[in-house]
Design an enzyme around this catalytic site. Structure first.
Site, PDB file in Angstrom:
ATOM      1  CB  CYS A 123      27.032  74.406  37.867  1.00 16.45           C
ATOM      2  SG  CYS A 123      28.049  75.334  39.071  1.00 16.45           S
ATOM      3  CG  ASP A 191      32.301  69.980  42.225  1.00 18.54           C
ATOM      4  OD1 ASP A 191      31.236  70.001  41.561  1.00 18.54           O
ATOM      5  OD2 ASP A 191      33.018  70.983  42.388  1.00 18.54           O
TER       6      ASP A 191
END
Ligand code: RI2
Length: 303
Positions: A123, A191
């Site tokens: 990512c 996250d």
């Protein structure tokens, strides 16, 4: 001026993305709301409360957003007559510390990549890019970057690393296990991090971690302390965002098959070698310690 509505839409549509960036974007909107407000303190309090709820609802998994908004609006619980300056100070404080945290993580994490070699990332994480780019200043490092379906954030990572002169090999997600024998370290962002050290990050991260474990490759997570979710005992307590199926494929080409599009997954803490925070490098099970202030020597990891 960044309005709350504009910021919320930017985050929802992922025009602005990345756990750190969405937190700063939301806090900037709260700052601008307070700075431009001309009504009473009471009216400002009501507007800030409404704005906080709207911003936090935009993306449910990244606790960075909730923690940042809670910090920025903490003065709402304080005494009357000082709300505006208190919110301006809280928002500016968060924005400055958040940027400084990425710098600190980059410098600390680079110490773990302590020789020439290959580092894989998944990512697009500002913290991971920072760690890799910083380490590259000292060693002959090359990066392997996954595409990261469905939104292909790996393209951003490849470009950002190239801008910082890191040699990059770009691969599709399914090639991870094939290349892992040639990988020396994995570094990814987060996250949310649960108190037991489970890491919630972009979907596919847990597969990368399993492959790393299989090949004996250290798996590091680079995350600011405000990504620790005090309310999540384990990763299972974190709600996983599901997005529009059209991000994955057009239903017509699938003959009407149902698409499941979870954005994140949970990497169990035992698969994580260390978590790199701005307050030190800690074993995953001790991530709660960093919330209580800078760790002592014992919490610092050796490379
Ligand atoms: P930084 C991103 O989420 C990725 O999952 C990335 O690993 C994480 O935020 C942390 O990014 P998304 O917004 O805060 O792409 O380190 O869904 O930049």
């Amino acid at each position: 001026m960044l309005t709350v509505d504009r910021a919320a839409r930017d985050i929802e549509t992922m025009r602005v993305r990345g756990a750190g960036r969405i937190a700063r974007h939301a806090v900037q909107a709260l700052h601008d709301l307070a700075a431009s407000h001309e009504g009473s303190e009471r009216a400002l309090a009501a507007e800030l409360g409404k704005a906080a709820r709207r911003l936090v609802a935009t993306r449910p998994t990244a606790v960075s957003l909730r923690n940042a908004v809670e910090e920025a609006t903490a003065p709402l619980g304080g005494s009357d007559g000082e709300l505006r300056p208190a919110v301006l100070s809280a928002t500016r404080g968060f924005l400055a510390r958040s940027v400084a945290a990425v710098e600190a993580i980059s410098a600390l994490g680079a110490r773990l990549l302590d020789r020439d070699g290959s580092v894989l990332t998944h990512c697009n994480s500002a913290c991971s890019v920072g760690v890799i780019a910083k380490a590259r200043e000292q060693h002959d490092l090359r990066a392997i970057v996954t595409e990261t379906r469905p939104r292909r954030q790996g393209l951003l990572t490849a470009r950002q690393l190239r801008e910082r002169r890191v040699p990059v090999t770009f691969i599709v997600d399914g090639a991870v296990n094939l290349v892992m024998p040639d990988v020396d370290w994995v570094v990814v962002g987060a996250d949310s991090v649960a108190l037991n050290g489970d890491v919630v990050n972009k979907v596919g991260t847990s597969l990368v971690a399993l492959s790393a474990q299989e090949h004996g490759v250290p798996f590091y997570v680079a995350a600011e302390t405000y990504k620790v979710d005090r309310r999540a005992r384990t990763g299972r307590d974190v709600r996983i965002e599901e997005r529009d199926p059209r991000e994955v494929a057009d239903a017509r080409v699938l003959g009407g098959a149902r698409v499941f599009n979870p954005v994140f997954d949970v990497t169990p803490g035992p698969l994580v070698r260390r978590i790199i925070t701005e307050r030190g490098i800690v074993p995953p099970a001790r991530v709660g310690d960093v919330l209580r202030g800078p760790p002592g020597r014992r919490a610092r990891a050796k490379a």
